[in-house]
Each structure stands twice: as structure tokens, then as C-alpha cells.
Design an enzyme around this catalytic site. Structure first.
Site, PDB file in Angstrom:
ATOM      1  CG  HIS A 285      -6.420  -8.590   2.487  1.00 24.67           C
ATOM      2  ND1 HIS A 285      -6.735  -9.144   1.261  1.00 24.67           N
ATOM      3  CD2 HIS A 285      -6.204  -7.269   2.245  1.00 24.67           C
ATOM      4  CE1 HIS A 285      -6.709  -8.201   0.340  1.00 24.67           C
ATOM      5  NE2 HIS A 285      -6.388  -7.064   0.909  1.00 24.67           N
TER       6      HIS A 285
ATOM      7  NE  ARG B 242      -3.507  -2.159   2.959  1.00 20.64           N
ATOM      8  CZ  ARG B 242      -3.268  -3.265   3.650  1.00 20.64           C
ATOM      9  NH1 ARG B 242      -2.060  -3.463   4.205  1.00 20.64           N
ATOM     10  NH2 ARG B 242      -4.200  -4.188   3.805  1.00 20.64           N
TER      11      ARG B 242
ATOM     12  NE  ARG C 106      -3.394  -3.863  -0.827  1.00 22.91           N
ATOM     13  CZ  ARG C 106      -2.860  -4.656   0.096  1.00 22.91           C
ATOM     14  NH1 ARG C 106      -1.553  -4.879   0.108  1.00 22.91           N
ATOM     15  NH2 ARG C 106      -3.622  -5.229   1.014  1.00 22.91           N
TER      16      ARG C 106
ATOM     17  CE1 TYR D 235      -7.331  -7.815  -5.977  1.00 23.81           C
ATOM     18  CE2 TYR D 235      -7.286  -8.644  -3.731  1.00 23.81           C
ATOM     19  CZ  TYR D 235      -7.188  -7.597  -4.619  1.00 23.81           C
ATOM     20  OH  TYR D 235      -6.946  -6.333  -4.158  1.00 23.81           O
TER      21      TYR D 235
ATOM     22  CE  LYS E  97      -6.071  -0.247   5.131  1.00 27.07           C
ATOM     23  NZ  LYS E  97      -7.396  -0.433   4.519  1.00 27.07           N
TER      24      LYS E  97
ATOM     25  CG  HIS F  34      -5.462   0.610  -3.410  1.00 27.31           C
ATOM     26  ND1 HIS F  34      -4.692   0.365  -2.286  1.00 27.31           N
ATOM     27  CD2 HIS F  34      -6.477  -0.282  -3.362  1.00 27.31           C
ATOM     28  CE1 HIS F  34      -5.230  -0.619  -1.581  1.00 27.31           C
ATOM     29  NE2 HIS F  34      -6.313  -1.024  -2.217  1.00 27.31           N
TER      30      HIS F  34
END
Length: 306
Positions: free
Chosen positions: A274, A150, A251, A283, A173, A248
Site C-alpha cells: 500500500h 493482487r 487478499r 484492517y 501498483k 480480491h
């Protein structure tokens, strides 16, 4: 309404929220985004006393955001900011109830197929990188397109995060670390970027990507590097002119390439950082070979036209 009037009215609460976020270790970008969201909400309820703000005030604000064009994702983010705000005030013993706690999030469209670049387009993207800071900018674009980082992760990356074994340790994150083993070609580019890197003027901090002034390269500048490169790509490939591409989306391109190369969904979740595998599953709809084979199985059963 003037900003200083809102600050005069709710300055104590905003300061408590800021302290709470710092103690939680939230990143600077999250900190700023949450304060911005809460600030807009407080403008909508000014001059209501904090303890009198109710669930209906928040629902009214969410409806106003929808009327102003905010989508489900944006409104859910605003609601998360408000939940955190009131939670902080409770933990700081400033309030006793969270009026945002029981408000349901908007249902978002599931399994949207993300926008991404094909492998040949990624190759053209790489060749589109130009300019004085070519090596630095190439390393930035490659980390997003071929390691799935990211923008904020590229921004936070330090010299010591690139290890001797060729892996990078990334703070993602939720303040969670992940380890990404890099292909040799990408290792080589990062080594070159280190040799070309300007000395940092930020004391003990050793940011990997440094501006011409010796400071950590800003998130905005990293986005600009990616956006300018994408603009160059669109000049070379006019077929992409109407495609909504951004930093983004690089990614997304990385994730698509991994799925098409046979990477299983659990491994891809680890690579992308994630928290939930549901986020990664979008995906699988890009190139699901099982679905394709299933439809091929009935291809001979479709009646021919007479």
C-alpha cells in the site's frame, strides 16, 4: 453512436494518451482501463472539439455516471483516468489546460470493514481446489490468500521473481517492487508448481504461471481459478452463500489473518504494497483488541436488570 465515429474524431488524442501511458510504464490492465474510461467520456461529449471541452462537461459526465449507478469509488477512478488523459495531452503539447484538474473527488465511506474469510474457511478453500491443473491453481490461490497478492501481481509474476532465499519479488501498483519472504509451506508449493509448469512460448519472457498453450496466464483466467474455487467452497459451506466473495477478498483474508496474529500496521502496509498507511488501517477495525479490552473494562458497570 458508433464507436468508429468517436475514434475518427478523437483518434489522435487517444493515440497520444496511449503512447504517454506506455512511456510511463503503466501495466496493460491499467492502460486498458484508462482508455476504456476516457472512451466512454468522449462518447458523452462527441463531437465537441478537444480544446473546447470544459470543466462543466466533465462534471455533467460524473453526474450521469452517478445516475447510472456508479458508486464513489468507480466515479473517482473515472475522474483519475480523465485527469491523466488531459495531463498527457498537455505534456505531449497537444493541449494547454486540464479541465479535470480542479474537480474534487467524491468522498468515500471510510473504514468500511472489508469482506474476508475466517482461517478455518481458508483451510476449506484450499481443500476445495480440484482439477487437472491442481498444483498451478493451488499455488495461485495460496499466493492470494497467504501472501496477499493482487490478481494482476500473480499475472505479472515471472520465474526469476521467486528467489533462492524463498522470497518473491513482486511488481505492484505504481510500478513499485516489494519483497515478501514466504513460509516454507508456500515455498514448497511454488517449487512444485515450477516443476509442473509448462514451457513458455513467449521468447525471453518466463512467466511463472503458464496456460496450456504456453502463454502467460491471463488476468481473467486467474480470476476464474479463484472464483471457481470460491464457488466450490460455498457448496461445502452453505453459510457463505450470501457472502460477496471474490479473488480480491482473499487478499483481505490475508490482511485480517496478519492483524489477528499480531502483525503491526506498518509491516502489513509493506506486505500489501500500500502506498498510504490509511489504506491499510481498514484492517485494524476487524479485530482491534484494544477496543475490545476497553469495552470489557466497563462490562461490570452496566446495571443489572431488577
Amino acid at each position: 453512436m458508433r464507436q468508429h465515429e468517436v475514434m475518427d474524431c478523437y483518434g489522435t488524442e487517444l493515440e497520444l494518451f496511449s503512447i504517454w501511458m506506455k512511456n510511463k510504464g503503466m501495466t496493460k490492465s491499467t492502460h486498458q482501463a484508462y482508455l476504456s474510461d476516457v472512451g466512454y467520456f468522449l462518447q458523452s461529449v462527441y463531437p465537441t472539439e478537444m480544446k473546447l471541452i470544459a470543466k462543466m462537461d466533465i462534471m455533467r459526465y460524473m453526474a450521469l455516471c452517478r445516475e447510472n449507478g456508479a458508486g464513489d469509488e468507480a466515479r473517482n477512478r473515472k475522474l483519475s483516468s480523465l485527469r491523466s488523459f488531459f495531463k498527457a495531452l498537455i505534456e505531449m503539447e497537444h493541449l494547454s489546460a486540464n479541465p479535470a484538474a480542479l474537480i474534487a473527488k467524491s468522498k468515500q465511506e471510510k473504514n468500511r470493514i472489508p469482506v474476508y474469510l475466517e482461517e478455518n474457511e481458508l483451510e476449506e478453500l484450499f481443500h476445495a481446489i480440484k482439477g487437472k491443473y491442481y498444483i498451478r491453481n493451488a499455488a495461485i490461490v495460496l499466493l492470494m490468500a497467504y501472501a496477499g497478492l493482487r490478481v494482476g501481481e500473480v499475472h505479472r509474476m515471472n520465474v526469476q521473481d521467486f528467489r533462492q532465499d524463498g522470497s518473491i519479488h513482486i511488481l505492484g501498483k505504481g510500478r513499485k517492487w516489494r519483497v515478501i519472504p514466504l513460509p516454507e509451506a508456500l515455498q514448497s508449493f511454488l517449487n512444485e508448481a515450477l516443476e509442473d509448469r509448462k514451457d513458455s512460448r513467449q521468447g525471453k519472457e518466463q512467466p511463472f504461471f503458464v496456460s496450456q498453450f504456453g502463454r502467460r496466464l491471463s488476468i481473467r483466467m486467474i480470476q476464474t481459478v479463484a472464483d471457481d474455487t470460491i464457488k466450490q467452497l460455498k457448496d461445502v459451506l452453505p453459510s457463505l452463500a450470501d457472502k460477496q466473495l471474490s479473488s480480491h477478498k482473499l487478499r483481505h483474508s490475508f490482511a485480517t489473518m496478519q492483524i489477528r496474529s499480531g502483525t503491526d500496521i506498518r509491516t502489513l502496509q509493506e506486505l500489501l504494497g500500500h502506498a498510504s498507511i490509511e489504506t491499510t488501517q481498514i484492517y485494524t477495525h476487524i479485530d482491534n483488541k484494544q477496543l475490545r479490552r476497553a469495552m470489557d473494562n466497563i462490562s461490570t458497570k452496566i446495571p443489572a436488570r431488577k
